[in-house]
Design a protein around this motif. Structure first.
Motif, short mmCIF file in Angstrom:
data_model
loop_
_atom_site.label_atom_id
_atom_site.label_comp_id
_atom_site.label_asym_id
_atom_site.label_seq_id
_atom_site.Cartn_x
_atom_site.Cartn_y
_atom_site.Cartn_z
N GLU A 106 1.81 4.71 -44.07
CA GLU A 106 2.38 4.25 -42.81
C GLU A 106 3.59 3.33 -43.05
O GLU A 106 4.64 3.54 -42.44
N VAL B 147 -3.08 7.78 -35.65
CA VAL B 147 -1.83 7.65 -36.40
C VAL B 147 -1.17 9.02 -36.41
O VAL B 147 -1.80 10.00 -36.82
N GLY B 165 4.01 8.11 -38.20
CA GLY B 165 3.59 6.83 -38.77
C GLY B 165 3.22 5.82 -37.69
O GLY B 165 2.79 4.73 -38.00
#
Lengths: 305, 305
Positions: A106, B147, B165
């Motif tokens: 991420e 996510v 992300g």
DNA sequence: GGCTGCCTTCCGTTCACCGGAAGCAAAGGA
DNA sequence: TCCTTTGCTTCCGGTGAACGGAAGGCAGCC
């Protein structure tokens, strides 16, 4: 000197990247630790060596494997890995093995040179992909290597060895040649001074030849690599420019090599690759790509379409 | 207990993710340090708090900004950031600001739940994208959030707020509802016990309603969200299953909401989304997706093993 | 049983990390 | 031009966080 803000290619000055030490396995039997004393005994350094234990061929590792690869005592590895997992940088599967975690991916997704670039390039990459139905790749340079930022592979296209996030040397790939051709002179000389590894009989290993190739790439705005990594593949690459008009990435198409009986005449790909690269440059705000008349320079229209 | 290997949803047991404290800015004027003493004073923790300083809205930060966001003294931040930059986790631009580095993205690319999944799903996502010419999204669940792992957006499609992300809560998104519907009961109850934030007048905020919706999702194998985050958008999502037949991801298509005058009848999307999700499941080796006759199964699951 | 490989916990030692303070450089304002 | 502000960098002595050897607990295997 010391001026932080202006001229001086500071990012270029960065050392040519250590590149993992002998990478895993420590095959050289000699004494492991100590040796040259090149230990980086900071906590941060240890954390990095843990992360470096993972690569494309080792996506899941046990604690002991991590400790071995990172050259750390198991108890130390255990503690650090525990912290990494608690934060989400690593994840532990039901099998007990650790993998890179979603959280790390991420934050990695915030890297401007990869995802930022990728996002803006994607639509154009897809158009090119639809048009050629082969492998389309986007790469940037980091030190003396290229890093693949995106890759679209048609199931029936020629098999390539690249991988998103993967690294390759500059000299045997079309994207690499483009990125090297437009790299700062220091980088070029430094690469030309190194030994150029051979992957096939066709890989360029002579610095003089490479130098001529780079000049040709600058002249034509295109690089063509036939069978330099895999005899069966040919790739065509063109430069992508950023806001300040420097080359920030390279785009390539990989097709079966004609010398191996592949069907496509590579020259027909040149205009498409060049146009797509230009399209991405425009999306990034490159000045020369915005001027509608600007032709990549010389050779502009002579290339019969 | 203590048995490490088998039953017990250990990855689920992980705390619901702290989620950044008050995030940046520290608007509350009070004395900064000490306070609640909730400092995590390990080096690793400090490094993480530096990385957490970066997010979608803050991709480039100066040293001082990093120090402020991470609640660290400047001198400490300076040292740590220096180490991070030396390794390549951060990069320093000519403007002196730090950004997430290529190297960090690179190791992040090894995360199986993002890139590993993405790679196998990509061809199918593209087919779906070509077919509907709208937004196509792939997401996984992490704790109480989704996510986004991949996102293909047509230039003319309805605008969506997701980002590769990026994170979102589970309850107002179609992918989130799917992932929640098939999540372990502990997770479901825990989410249902929380306050469900409203984004529009249509967002589900009543736990009882959500519970019914989840049951419907399990029955139909599809979730449809109309205007729950943005009144102008409607999304249709279906579950993607992995090797052990558990739901590992969700796929969705986002189109203009018909209530806002959008042209598409959502029901026509359901078969396409379901088929694509099934295709990805098959690519991942999901047993039920391999059996040609298997229908997503009605209400099939049950706390197996 | 004995062995091997792997993971986890404990605990005394020590050295790497911490962060205040001071020094610099650049940008702005008077 | 001088002064102030803001931000970055370097220094250095005290100290507590990190280290890692050792021992204990599992499994699986011979």
């Amino acid at each position: 000197m010391s001026s932080t803000t202006d001229a001086e290619p500071s990012p270029e000055a960065r050392a040519p990247r250590p590149r993992g030490r002998a990478r895993r396995g420590l095959p050289e039997g000699s004494g492991l630790s100590s040796s040259s004393g090149r230990r980086a005994p900071s906590v941060t350094g240890r954390v990095f060596s843990i992360l470096e234990a993972f690569d494309g061929d080792h996506r899941a590792l046990t604690l002991t494997e991590i400790a071995r690869a990172a050259a750390l005592p198991v108890s130390t590895a255990h503690r650090l890995v525990g912290e990494l997992a608690a934060w989400g940088a690593l994840e532990r599967g039901p099998d007990g093995a650790y993998r890179i975690g979603l959280r790390l991916w991420e934050v990695g997704s915030l890297a401007p040179r990869s995802v930022g670039l990728r996002e803006r390039a994607m639509p154009i990459l897809e158009d090119l992909y639809e048009a050629v139905r082969q492998n389309v790749q986007l790469a940037v340079r980091d030190g003396h290597e290229i890093v693949y930022v995106e890759r679209l592979a048609h199931p029936e296209a020629v098999r390539v060895f690249s991988r998103v996030g993967g690294r390759w040397p500059l000299h045997p790939t079309a994207v690499g040649q483009v990125l090297l051709a437009y790299a700062p002179p220091v980088v070029q000389e430094s690469v030309l001074a190194e030994r150029l590894a051979a992957y096939t009989s066709r890989t360029i290993t002579d610095p003089a030849v490479l130098r001529r190739v780079l000049a040709a790439v600058r002249r034509d705005g295109v690089a063509v690599c036939d069978g330099m990594i895999d005899l069966a593949a040919l790739s065509v690459a063109a430069p992508v420019r950023g806001e300040d008009d420097t080359v920030v990435a390279a785009l390539s198409v990989v097709v079966p090599s004609p010398s191996e009986g592949g069907g496509i005449e590579p020259r027909t790909l040149v205009p498409a690759v060049r146009a797509a690269a230009r399209g991405i440059s425009r999306a990034l705000g490159a000045p020369t790509a915005l001027r509608s008349d600007a032709v990549p320079r010389a050779e502009g229209r002579r290339a019969e379409s």
